[in-house]
Scaffold this motif. Sequence first.
Motif, PDB file in Angstrom:
ATOM      1  N   ARG A   1      16.772 103.612 -29.159  1.00 45.23           N
ATOM      2  CA  ARG A   1      17.200 103.406 -27.764  1.00 45.23           C
ATOM      3  C   ARG A   1      17.080 104.700 -26.964  1.00 45.23           C
TER       4      ARG A   1
ATOM      5  N   ARG B   1      32.546  99.169 -26.791  1.00 42.58           N
ATOM      6  CA  ARG B   1      31.223  99.794 -26.834  1.00 42.58           C
ATOM      7  C   ARG B   1      30.352  99.300 -25.673  1.00 42.58           C
TER       8      ARG B   1
ATOM      9  N   LYS C   1      34.808 108.583 -24.768  1.00 45.48           N
ATOM     10  CA  LYS C   1      33.378 108.634 -24.433  1.00 45.48           C
ATOM     11  C   LYS C   1      33.144 108.137 -23.009  1.00 45.48           C
TER      12      LYS C   1
ATOM     13  N   ASP D   1      24.999  95.337 -32.318  1.00 41.99           N
ATOM     14  CA  ASP D   1      25.812  94.861 -31.199  1.00 41.99           C
ATOM     15  C   ASP D   1      25.050  94.471 -29.937  1.00 41.99           C
TER      16      ASP D   1
ATOM     17  N   ASP E   1      21.353 112.277 -33.857  1.00 43.29           N
ATOM     18  CA  ASP E   1      21.509 111.538 -35.105  1.00 43.29           C
ATOM     19  C   ASP E   1      20.500 110.406 -35.200  1.00 43.29           C
TER      20      ASP E   1
HETATM   21  P1  ATP Z   1      26.253 106.932 -30.078  1.00 45.25           P
HETATM   22  O1  ATP Z   1      25.637 107.672 -31.200  1.00 45.25           O
HETATM   23  O2  ATP Z   1      26.023 107.462 -28.719  1.00 45.25           O
HETATM   24  O3  ATP Z   1      27.695 106.615 -30.335  1.00 45.25           O
HETATM   25  P2  ATP Z   1      24.924 104.650 -31.157  1.00 45.25           P
HETATM   26  O4  ATP Z   1      24.387 103.378 -30.580  1.00 45.25           O
HETATM   27  O5  ATP Z   1      23.976 105.473 -31.948  1.00 45.25           O
HETATM   28  O6  ATP Z   1      25.544 105.484 -29.979  1.00 45.25           O
HETATM   29  P3  ATP Z   1      26.510 104.593 -33.485  1.00 45.25           P
HETATM   30  O7  ATP Z   1      27.979 104.364 -33.602  1.00 45.25           O
HETATM   31  O8  ATP Z   1      25.939 105.902 -33.859  1.00 45.25           O
HETATM   32  O9  ATP Z   1      26.170 104.260 -31.976  1.00 45.25           O
HETATM   33  O10 ATP Z   1      25.824 103.417 -34.278  1.00 45.25           O
HETATM   34  C1  ATP Z   1      24.454 103.390 -34.602  1.00 45.25           C
HETATM   35  C2  ATP Z   1      23.933 101.974 -34.519  1.00 45.25           C
HETATM   36  O11 ATP Z   1      24.682 101.125 -35.369  1.00 45.25           O
HETATM   37  C3  ATP Z   1      24.055 101.346 -33.139  1.00 45.25           C
HETATM   38  O12 ATP Z   1      22.973 101.670 -32.303  1.00 45.25           O
HETATM   39  C4  ATP Z   1      24.115  99.861 -33.475  1.00 45.25           C
HETATM   40  O13 ATP Z   1      22.839  99.353 -33.760  1.00 45.25           O
HETATM   41  C5  ATP Z   1      24.898  99.859 -34.770  1.00 45.25           C
HETATM   42  N1  ATP Z   1      26.354  99.680 -34.546  1.00 45.25           N
HETATM   43  C6  ATP Z   1      27.287 100.648 -34.451  1.00 45.25           C
HETATM   44  N2  ATP Z   1      28.512 100.131 -34.277  1.00 45.25           N
HETATM   45  C7  ATP Z   1      28.347  98.792 -34.275  1.00 45.25           C
HETATM   46  C8  ATP Z   1      29.237  97.685 -34.143  1.00 45.25           C
HETATM   47  N3  ATP Z   1      30.548  97.862 -33.963  1.00 45.25           N
HETATM   48  N4  ATP Z   1      28.714  96.449 -34.198  1.00 45.25           N
HETATM   49  C9  ATP Z   1      27.392  96.262 -34.377  1.00 45.25           C
HETATM   50  N5  ATP Z   1      26.522  97.244 -34.497  1.00 45.25           N
HETATM   51  C10 ATP Z   1      26.972  98.503 -34.451  1.00 45.25           C
END
Ligand code: ATP
Length: 468
Positions: free
Chosen positions: A32, A170, A211, A118, A42
Amino acid sequence: MLEHLSHPIFKVVRESARDLNQRAYVVGGFVRDVLLDRPSKDIDFVTIGSGIELAKEVANRLQNATEVNYFKNFGTAHIRQEDWDFEFVGARKESYRGDSRKPAVEEGTLEDDQHRRDFTINAMAISLNDEDYGSLVDPFRGLQDLKDRKLKTPLDPEVTFSDDPLRMMRAIRFATQLDFTIDEASYKGIVKVADRLSIISQERITDELNKIIQAPKPSIGFKLLFDTKLLHQFFPEMVALQGVEERNGLKHKDNFYHTLQVLDNVCDHSDNLWLRWSAIMHDIAKPDTKGFTEKEGWTFHGHEFVGSKKVKHLFRRLKLPLNEKMRYVSKLVLLHLRPIALTKEIVTDSAVRRLIFDAGEDIDDLITLSKCDITSKNERKVKRFLSNLKDVERKIKDVEERDRVRNFQPPVSGAEIIEMFHIKPSREVGLIKNALKEAVLEGEIRNNREEAINFVLKKGIELGLKKP
Ligand code: ATP
Ligand code: MG
């Protein structure tokens, strides 16, 4: 997509996966963010098979991985290299049953894994496999939603949000960070199952809330939290700020939208999360202190005192830190009216010294908060207030350069007073110390040793102590 795979790790994962004869993909937030041109440190890898095996293979090939951790119970692994975080996980399929927060997890295909994510924009993957290296796997048209700046759940929104209610937070967090809109069906889903948020721990809710607050324009998120009624569940005190009452043709302002304006203003000046929290809290006790009199109209007397007391209670409930950050917010709430109050009188040096003394190290943040608190629609009024505050700022600088009371240390200590008069620690020592502080702040004497010693001697004698 190849241009997005320039980091050397992708080649390493490709080779590791080839050797293990295991398929591997980059997935989620990293995909994304590169497509949005946002920096991201990350990277999540998903593999069809064991995430731990793939991570071991990768770790063997990396010379300078600073940290490798395996989480056998979760089937995940984490590698840290310089300031990069790599996460490895085997593709899985999840099913939630009834009220349980813990999903049943089993091995799955890439598609299964994308289904449990999500939002469509978080469910895209890029292949790291020889036959289609660099191609985008986007079963839910996430790329189109990225272009439309839209957050949309891959599956039925109600089911998605009900399975893991943190996803509602989120959704609003991403809407705020990315300035995206939440797709109508997804938004309705949130409204429908908002009260499921109650099964999520406050720590995780607050992580998302912080956040939102750290985004460039947090009001976007707070308005969504309010409109979906998520805010009502964990921060009713903020909800209570909303609304306008009218009496005898007099209205007070809507303190919820005012607070959001102040918060956005502060964000234009500072990244400090705790200054932002001070903006959120500055008027939090207005509903508790609201009054109306014929003579004064609407009043909120003492809301700064009551508010500063409430900060501790709110920090505890919201699982925010109960340390100097809390004391900082509490102090700024307590003092938030003082700089503006100073502009309404003839500003004496002693009033300025008192403000510097009370605010200490945080005087500049207090002035920032105070400036941002001016949200009148009347341009002339705003201009006048801002220019008055500028005068106060200049005066603070003057006085501070002369008297150095920002980190006031008494120029004569208690121990010295005890020694000077050959007395024991006693009430008199405290009295003299306090009188000395007052004399400096009032400008009766200057903040230096010579004048302080003379003052202490005089004061001691007044109190009936024997001349040394
Ligand atoms: P950020 O790193 O800015 O928090 P992110 O989208 O990378 O955003 P992460 O928590 O690092 O969020 O999670 C990585 C990926 O895991 C997400 O992009 C999503 O695909 C999946 N994910 C994370 N949390 C959830 C959730 N609660 N339900 C479903 N999928 C999730
Ligand atoms: Mg991430």
